[in-house]
Write a protein that holds these residues in place. Sequence first.
Motif, PDB file in Angstrom:
ATOM      1  N   SER A  67     -28.217   1.684 -33.262  1.00 20.88           N
ATOM      2  CA  SER A  67     -29.233   1.298 -32.291  1.00 20.88           C
ATOM      3  C   SER A  67     -28.553   0.598 -31.120  1.00 20.88           C
ATOM      4  CB  SER A  67     -30.254   0.374 -32.943  1.00 20.88           C
ATOM      5  OG  SER A  67     -29.639  -0.859 -33.277  1.00 20.88           O
ATOM      6  N   GLY A  68     -29.301   0.393 -30.038  1.00 16.64           N
ATOM      7  CA  GLY A  68     -28.747  -0.257 -28.851  1.00 16.64           C
ATOM      8  C   GLY A  68     -28.288  -1.672 -29.141  1.00 16.64           C
ATOM      9  N   LEU A  69     -29.054  -2.412 -29.949  1.00 19.95           N
ATOM     10  CA  LEU A  69     -28.690  -3.786 -30.285  1.00 19.95           C
ATOM     11  C   LEU A  69     -27.409  -3.821 -31.106  1.00 19.95           C
ATOM     12  CD1 LEU A  69     -29.366  -6.808 -30.309  1.00 19.95           C
ATOM     13  CD2 LEU A  69     -30.697  -6.377 -32.394  1.00 19.95           C
ATOM     14  N   ALA A  70     -27.284  -2.935 -32.098  1.00 17.78           N
ATOM     15  CA  ALA A  70     -26.082  -2.911 -32.938  1.00 17.78           C
ATOM     16  C   ALA A  70     -24.858  -2.556 -32.105  1.00 17.78           C
ATOM     17  CB  ALA A  70     -26.256  -1.924 -34.082  1.00 17.78           C
ATOM     18  N   LEU A  71     -24.994  -1.595 -31.207  1.00 20.40           N
ATOM     19  CA  LEU A  71     -23.880  -1.212 -30.340  1.00 20.40           C
ATOM     20  C   LEU A  71     -23.479  -2.367 -29.433  1.00 20.40           C
ATOM     21  CD1 LEU A  71     -22.007   1.060 -29.490  1.00 20.40           C
ATOM     22  CD2 LEU A  71     -23.722   1.738 -27.801  1.00 20.40           C
ATOM     23  N   PHE A  72     -24.465  -3.068 -28.869  1.00 23.49           N
ATOM     24  CA  PHE A  72     -24.184  -4.227 -28.018  1.00 23.49           C
ATOM     25  C   PHE A  72     -23.439  -5.305 -28.795  1.00 23.49           C
ATOM     26  CE2 PHE A  72     -25.514  -8.514 -26.739  1.00 23.49           C
ATOM     27  CZ  PHE A  72     -24.943  -8.561 -25.468  1.00 23.49           C
ATOM     28  N   LEU A  73     -23.898  -5.609 -30.020  1.00 22.42           N
ATOM     29  CA  LEU A  73     -23.252  -6.652 -30.816  1.00 22.42           C
ATOM     30  C   LEU A  73     -21.816  -6.269 -31.177  1.00 22.42           C
ATOM     31  CD1 LEU A  73     -26.189  -7.738 -33.137  1.00 22.42           C
ATOM     32  CD2 LEU A  73     -25.228  -8.999 -31.202  1.00 22.42           C
ATOM     33  N   VAL A  74     -21.578  -5.021 -31.502  1.00 23.89           N
ATOM     34  CA  VAL A  74     -20.223  -4.584 -31.839  1.00 23.89           C
ATOM     35  C   VAL A  74     -19.308  -4.745 -30.631  1.00 23.89           C
ATOM     36  CG1 VAL A  74     -18.830  -2.557 -32.410  1.00 23.89           C
ATOM     37  CG2 VAL A  74     -20.897  -3.050 -33.718  1.00 23.89           C
ATOM     38  N   VAL A  75     -19.760  -4.287 -29.471  1.00 29.60           N
ATOM     39  CA  VAL A  75     -18.947  -4.403 -28.251  1.00 29.60           C
ATOM     40  C   VAL A  75     -18.740  -5.858 -27.884  1.00 29.60           C
ATOM     41  CG1 VAL A  75     -18.907  -3.907 -25.778  1.00 29.60           C
ATOM     42  CG2 VAL A  75     -19.584  -2.122 -27.394  1.00 29.60           C
ATOM     43  N   PHE A  76     -19.795  -6.682 -27.962  1.00 28.99           N
ATOM     44  CA  PHE A  76     -19.699  -8.095 -27.591  1.00 28.99           C
ATOM     45  C   PHE A  76     -18.688  -8.829 -28.468  1.00 28.99           C
ATOM     46  CE2 PHE A  76     -21.147 -12.492 -28.221  1.00 28.99           C
ATOM     47  CZ  PHE A  76     -21.017 -12.960 -26.920  1.00 28.99           C
ATOM     48  N   PHE A  77     -18.811  -8.689 -29.787  1.00 28.64           N
ATOM     49  CA  PHE A  77     -17.901  -9.398 -30.676  1.00 28.64           C
ATOM     50  C   PHE A  77     -16.483  -8.842 -30.594  1.00 28.64           C
ATOM     51  CE2 PHE A  77     -21.879 -10.765 -32.830  1.00 28.64           C
ATOM     52  CZ  PHE A  77     -21.688 -12.135 -32.665  1.00 28.64           C
ATOM     53  N   SER A  78     -16.337  -7.563 -30.277  1.00 30.22           N
ATOM     54  CA  SER A  78     -14.997  -7.015 -30.067  1.00 30.22           C
ATOM     55  C   SER A  78     -14.345  -7.649 -28.856  1.00 30.22           C
ATOM     56  CB  SER A  78     -15.058  -5.501 -29.885  1.00 30.22           C
ATOM     57  OG  SER A  78     -15.558  -4.890 -31.037  1.00 30.22           O
ATOM     58  N   LEU A  79     -15.110  -7.807 -27.767  1.00 30.51           N
ATOM     59  CA  LEU A  79     -14.570  -8.454 -26.562  1.00 30.51           C
ATOM     60  C   LEU A  79     -14.254  -9.924 -26.810  1.00 30.51           C
ATOM     61  CD1 LEU A  79     -16.764  -6.834 -23.768  1.00 30.51           C
ATOM     62  CD2 LEU A  79     -14.352  -6.412 -24.261  1.00 30.51           C
ATOM     63  N   VAL A  80     -15.118 -10.628 -27.543  1.00 32.59           N
ATOM     64  CA  VAL A  80     -14.851 -12.034 -27.878  1.00 32.59           C
ATOM     65  C   VAL A  80     -13.571 -12.140 -28.694  1.00 32.59           C
ATOM     66  CG1 VAL A  80     -15.697 -14.000 -29.230  1.00 32.59           C
ATOM     67  CG2 VAL A  80     -17.246 -12.793 -27.688  1.00 32.59           C
ATOM     68  N   ALA A  81     -13.375 -11.266 -29.662  1.00 30.19           N
ATOM     69  CA  ALA A  81     -12.158 -11.297 -30.481  1.00 30.19           C
ATOM     70  C   ALA A  81     -10.934 -10.976 -29.637  1.00 30.19           C
ATOM     71  CB  ALA A  81     -12.280 -10.305 -31.636  1.00 30.19           C
ATOM     72  N   LEU A  82     -11.047 -10.052 -28.687  1.00 28.01           N
ATOM     73  CA  LEU A  82      -9.937  -9.709 -27.808  1.00 28.01           C
ATOM     74  C   LEU A  82      -9.557 -10.889 -26.920  1.00 28.01           C
ATOM     75  CD1 LEU A  82      -8.027  -7.483 -26.810  1.00 28.01           C
ATOM     76  CD2 LEU A  82      -9.765  -6.923 -25.096  1.00 28.01           C
ATOM     77  N   VAL A  83     -10.550 -11.562 -26.330  1.00 29.58           N
ATOM     78  CA  VAL A  83     -10.282 -12.743 -25.490  1.00 29.58           C
ATOM     79  C   VAL A  83      -9.649 -13.840 -26.332  1.00 29.58           C
ATOM     80  CG1 VAL A  83     -11.392 -14.586 -24.161  1.00 29.58           C
ATOM     81  CG2 VAL A  83     -12.035 -12.193 -23.769  1.00 29.58           C
ATOM     82  N   PHE A  84     -10.148 -14.058 -27.536  1.00 25.06           N
ATOM     83  CA  PHE A  84      -9.600 -15.075 -28.432  1.00 25.06           C
ATOM     84  C   PHE A  84      -8.140 -14.765 -28.756  1.00 25.06           C
ATOM     85  CE2 PHE A  84      -8.978 -16.821 -32.748  1.00 25.06           C
ATOM     86  CZ  PHE A  84      -9.221 -18.165 -32.457  1.00 25.06           C
TER      87      PHE A  84
END
Length: 125
Positions: free
Chosen positions: A87-104
């Motif tokens: 779903s759109g929400l699941a895709l958004f959460l996956v991308v968001f947390f992937s970017l947060v982990a990359l920045v970290f």
Amino acid sequence: VLIDIDGKHEWRDCIDVPGVHLPRGYYFGTSSVTGDLSDNHDIISLKLYQLTVERTPEEEKRDREVFLPVVDNLKLPGMEAPLEPMSGLALFLVVFFSLVALVFAIVIGIIVYNKWQEQSRKHFY
């Protein structure tokens, strides 16, 4: 499939699978390989019979159209239903947390690199 283990012509059922449709012109293959077990099996002989059965014209037509072996009401491996898309929400959460982990990971890498540079400087005092 019937088996006669003792060779006394006393056949008993081994496998009974109803609804099997085999195409014409294929060959039977067998194997007695059981791995490195102490109870190896040998296939001594095969007896194949063609049964004559009264068929309706519809059944005869269906049997001529069989190109692949088919068993009615049997799910084959790899024939599962395709997965539903995210779903759109699941895709958004996956991308968001992937970017947060990359920045970290980048921030941790910069901190480790700065500490390494400070320790590698030569001090003359």
